[in-house]
Design a protein around this motif. Structure first.
Motif, PDB file in Angstrom:
ATOM      1  N   VAL A 194      42.320  74.779  34.608  1.00 30.85           N
ATOM      2  CA  VAL A 194      42.252  73.732  33.588  1.00 30.85           C
ATOM      3  C   VAL A 194      42.057  72.404  34.317  1.00 30.85           C
ATOM      4  N   CYS A 195      40.976  71.703  34.030  1.00 30.32           N
ATOM      5  CA  CYS A 195      40.637  70.513  34.804  1.00 30.32           C
ATOM      6  C   CYS A 195      39.741  69.580  33.997  1.00 30.32           C
ATOM      7  N   LYS A 196      39.634  68.339  34.474  1.00 36.10           N
ATOM      8  CA  LYS A 196      38.700  67.392  33.874  1.00 36.10           C
ATOM      9  C   LYS A 196      37.388  67.455  34.642  1.00 36.10           C
ATOM     10  N   VAL A 197      36.281  67.502  33.924  1.00 37.70           N
ATOM     11  CA  VAL A 197      34.964  67.524  34.553  1.00 37.70           C
ATOM     12  C   VAL A 197      34.488  66.083  34.700  1.00 37.70           C
ATOM     13  N   LEU A 198      34.385  65.625  35.943  1.00 36.51           N
ATOM     14  CA  LEU A 198      34.046  64.227  36.224  1.00 36.51           C
ATOM     15  C   LEU A 198      32.552  63.991  36.301  1.00 36.51           C
ATOM     16  N   HIS A 199      31.817  65.006  36.768  1.00 33.35           N
ATOM     17  CA  HIS A 199      30.380  64.818  36.989  1.00 33.35           C
ATOM     18  C   HIS A 199      29.719  66.189  37.062  1.00 33.35           C
ATOM     19  N   PRO A 244      25.428  59.141  44.075  1.00 37.52           N
ATOM     20  CA  PRO A 244      25.158  57.699  44.019  1.00 37.52           C
ATOM     21  C   PRO A 244      26.473  56.933  43.965  1.00 37.52           C
ATOM     22  N   ARG A 245      26.465  55.721  44.483  1.00 38.31           N
ATOM     23  CA  ARG A 245      27.698  54.955  44.548  1.00 38.31           C
ATOM     24  C   ARG A 245      28.295  54.729  43.155  1.00 38.31           C
ATOM     25  N   GLU A 246      27.442  54.521  42.136  1.00 38.68           N
ATOM     26  CA  GLU A 246      27.979  54.274  40.800  1.00 38.68           C
ATOM     27  C   GLU A 246      28.715  55.501  40.259  1.00 38.68           C
ATOM     28  N   VAL A 247      28.320  56.706  40.707  1.00 38.05           N
ATOM     29  CA  VAL A 247      29.046  57.922  40.320  1.00 38.05           C
ATOM     30  C   VAL A 247      30.302  58.076  41.156  1.00 38.05           C
ATOM     31  N   LEU A 248      30.188  57.820  42.453  1.00 38.74           N
ATOM     32  CA  LEU A 248      31.340  57.927  43.341  1.00 38.74           C
ATOM     33  C   LEU A 248      32.480  57.033  42.882  1.00 38.74           C
ATOM     34  N   LEU A 355      36.480  54.364  49.970  1.00 40.53           N
ATOM     35  CA  LEU A 355      35.059  54.626  49.712  1.00 40.53           C
ATOM     36  C   LEU A 355      34.584  53.914  48.445  1.00 40.53           C
ATOM     37  N   THR A 356      35.474  53.731  47.500  1.00 41.11           N
ATOM     38  CA  THR A 356      35.099  53.086  46.243  1.00 41.11           C
ATOM     39  C   THR A 356      35.548  51.626  46.189  1.00 41.11           C
ATOM     40  N   HIS A 357      35.975  51.090  47.322  1.00 37.01           N
ATOM     41  CA  HIS A 357      36.416  49.697  47.378  1.00 37.01           C
ATOM     42  C   HIS A 357      35.260  48.775  47.008  1.00 37.01           C
ATOM     43  N   GLU A 358      35.570  47.679  46.336  1.00 41.08           N
ATOM     44  CA  GLU A 358      34.515  46.781  45.845  1.00 41.08           C
ATOM     45  C   GLU A 358      33.806  46.039  46.965  1.00 41.08           C
ATOM     46  N   GLN A 359      34.444  45.936  48.134  1.00 40.76           N
ATOM     47  CA  GLN A 359      33.829  45.242  49.260  1.00 40.76           C
ATOM     48  C   GLN A 359      33.450  46.239  50.353  1.00 40.76           C
ATOM     49  N   VAL A 360      32.353  45.969  51.042  1.00 41.50           N
ATOM     50  CA  VAL A 360      31.905  46.847  52.122  1.00 41.50           C
ATOM     51  C   VAL A 360      32.909  46.830  53.266  1.00 41.50           C
ATOM     52  N   THR A 361      33.389  45.652  53.619  1.00 38.70           N
ATOM     53  CA  THR A 361      34.295  45.518  54.755  1.00 38.70           C
ATOM     54  C   THR A 361      35.717  45.265  54.270  1.00 38.70           C
ATOM     55  N   HIS A 362      36.641  46.029  54.807  1.00 37.76           N
ATOM     56  CA  HIS A 362      38.054  45.800  54.529  1.00 37.76           C
ATOM     57  C   HIS A 362      38.875  46.602  55.523  1.00 37.76           C
TER      58      HIS A 362
END
Length: 480
Positions: A194-199, A244-248, A355-362
């Motif tokens: 039993v799970c949620k389908v994300l993509h 794609p990043r928008e999916v990730l 990986l989903t952080h809004e900034q490239v560098t952190h």
């Protein structure tokens, strides 16, 4: 002739309601002939109209039929037939179809037809059939939460509903002993999930479902081979089908996202692509490849859509924490004894959160395992001490797997000084979870320990910041 005609008039025709002694008595008393039959008894009268009161064990997806109608299939069961039977509904639009909140709810069916086409099933005719849906939990009101236009209840409904709910309390739908969560996965076994389908992703006729239930898959053990090349490379989770990043960025930051592979199209795909549905994947199996869990749909596997009000879904949601700072379920307290970190100004961060952080560098601190290293030969590691080599480690936590680099000038700091080749190999083996050999010979498996680690992300190309993003280990020292 007159007697023959009379007998013919009394014979039930296809589409007529099945008579019973109780129904005859009710008719004689001038009462409505709403007599519900056990499913097993109803199957004895194919082609006739019947009344059923049953529990819903499986919920299908609403799809367009070959004509102009929409159709939906449910599976219902009762005490007389726990294995259940399928009910197929037809309607002019999806709003007229049953909208079942949860498997285990109860349905009342009036004037449905028992049909046999290879096996028995029930047909709901939109012209004369009707239905009502009730919550299956005890105690709740005996008021339906959905009824069709033609439905009229009877005074016996409350009693039947109470009996059905009592039966359900001891006989919940589904095979709970075959149901696993991601944290309990076992390779080469069949189970329900039993799970949620994300993509949902399609690639050359193969469908990949990215699913999540809020728990972590078990940390894998790896085959221990004495050859250093065996641990020099390890694939990342998304190398086969990069997202794609928008999916990730829609992925949860805690818990494992499992990929389930199917080599055939499923009619539920249209609904599952919307990223809003929970589902029950029935009779699937799984395996590990390079320490990464993969789910596999078999020819006998099925997918059932679940609403957010389904009992199984509510149970999962109640157990899921929304705190990003939850540490991996499999990590051990002694993880902090493996490495020292100096970057204490930040809290715990998962790899997926980075990986989903809004900034490239952190910069961040995380808890990971080192599953591979390159290079890992003694001679090349010694060159790292001189600033001639850069070390690449493959790090993983339950949410992701990434490559991270120990830059040339960070080598002595990471290993705790300018060490001998023997000392370097000993520390590398500790990182990779390779136990020391004993009298019985080389170990068969290795189990990398959990370590605290400080990471910072950077970019190689300012024109392609996300595509050229890399990770660097800093302020981290491996203990002796």
């Amino acid at each position: 002739m007159e007697e023959a005609a009379a007998r013919e008039r009394k014979r039930p025709r296809e589409g007529d309601a099945v008579p019973s002694p109780a129904a005859a008595a009710a008719a004689a008393a001038g009462k409505p002939q709403y007599v519900y039959l056990p499913i097993a008894d109803a199957l004895k009268a194919p082609g006739a109209r019947v009344y059923l009161f049953a529990a819903i064990s499986e919920i299908g997806a609403a799809v367009r039929s070959r004509g102009t109608d929409f159709t939906l299939t449910l599976r219902i069961a009762d005490q007389s037939r726990p294995a259940g039977i399928s009910v197929t509904f037809f309607a002019d639009n999806t709003a007229l179809l049953p909208c079942v909140k949860s498997s285990g709810d109860v349905i009342s069916l009036h004037n449905v037809v028992i049909t046999m086409h290879g096996e028995f099933f029930v047909t709901f005719n939109k012209k004369f059939s009707s239905f009502a849906l009730f919550d299956g939990k005890v105690p709740t009101e005996c008021i339906p939460y959905q009824t069709s236009i033609k439905y009229h209840g009877t005074k016996h409904d409350n009693e039947l509903l109470t009996q059905m709910r009592t039966w359900l309390a001891y006989n919940p739908p589904g095979l709970k002993d075959l149901e696993l969560q991601l944290r309990n996965l076992k390779p080469d076994t069949t189970f329900d999930l039993v799970c949620k389908v994300l993509h949902v992703h399609e690639k050359k006729g193969e469908w990949i479902f990215y699913v999540w239930d809020g728990t972590d898959t078990p940390a894998a053990e790896f085959q221990a081979i004495s050859d250093a090349e065996a641990v020099e490379s390890s694939p990342l989770y998304l190398e086969e089908a990069p997202l794609p990043r928008e999916v990730l960025c829609t992925m949860p930051c805690v818990g494992t996202v499992l990929r389930i592979f199917a080599n055939r199209y499923l009619k539920e795909v249209f609904h599952l692509q919307k990223n809003i549905y929970w589902a029950r994947f029935c009779n699937i199996t799984c395996k590990q490849e390079f320490g990464i869990w993969k789910g596999i749909l078999l020819t006998s596997s099925r997918v059932r859509l679940l609403s957010h009000e389904d009992g199984s879904v509510v149970d999962r949601l109640n157990r899921i924490t929304d705190k990003v700072h939850r540490q991996p379920m499999a990590c051990l307290p002694e993880a902090s004894n493996i490495a020292d970190v100096e970057y204490e100004t930040t809290g715990y961060t998962t790899l997926m959160e980075s990986l989903t952080h809004e900034q490239v560098t952190h910069k961040f601190k995380t808890l990971v395992r080192v599953v591979a290293a390159y290079p890992c030969r003694a001679s090349e590691l010694r060159l790292l001490m001189t600033g001639s080599y850069c070390l690449r480690l493959t790090l993983e936590d339950p949410t992701a797997r990434i490559h991270a680099y120990v830059h040339k000038d960070d080598g002595p700091k990471f290993f705790g000084g300018f060490l001998t080749a023997e000392a370097l190999i000993k520390k590398m083996n500790k990182l990779l979870g390779i136990p020391e050999e004993d009298e019985e010979g080389a170990p068969l498996t290795r189990n990398p320990p959990w370590i605290w680690c400080c990471l910072k992300s950077y970019r190689l190309d300012k024109n392609d910041p996300w595509g050229s993003r890399r990770y660097r280990i800093f302020a981290t020292e491996i203990r002796d």
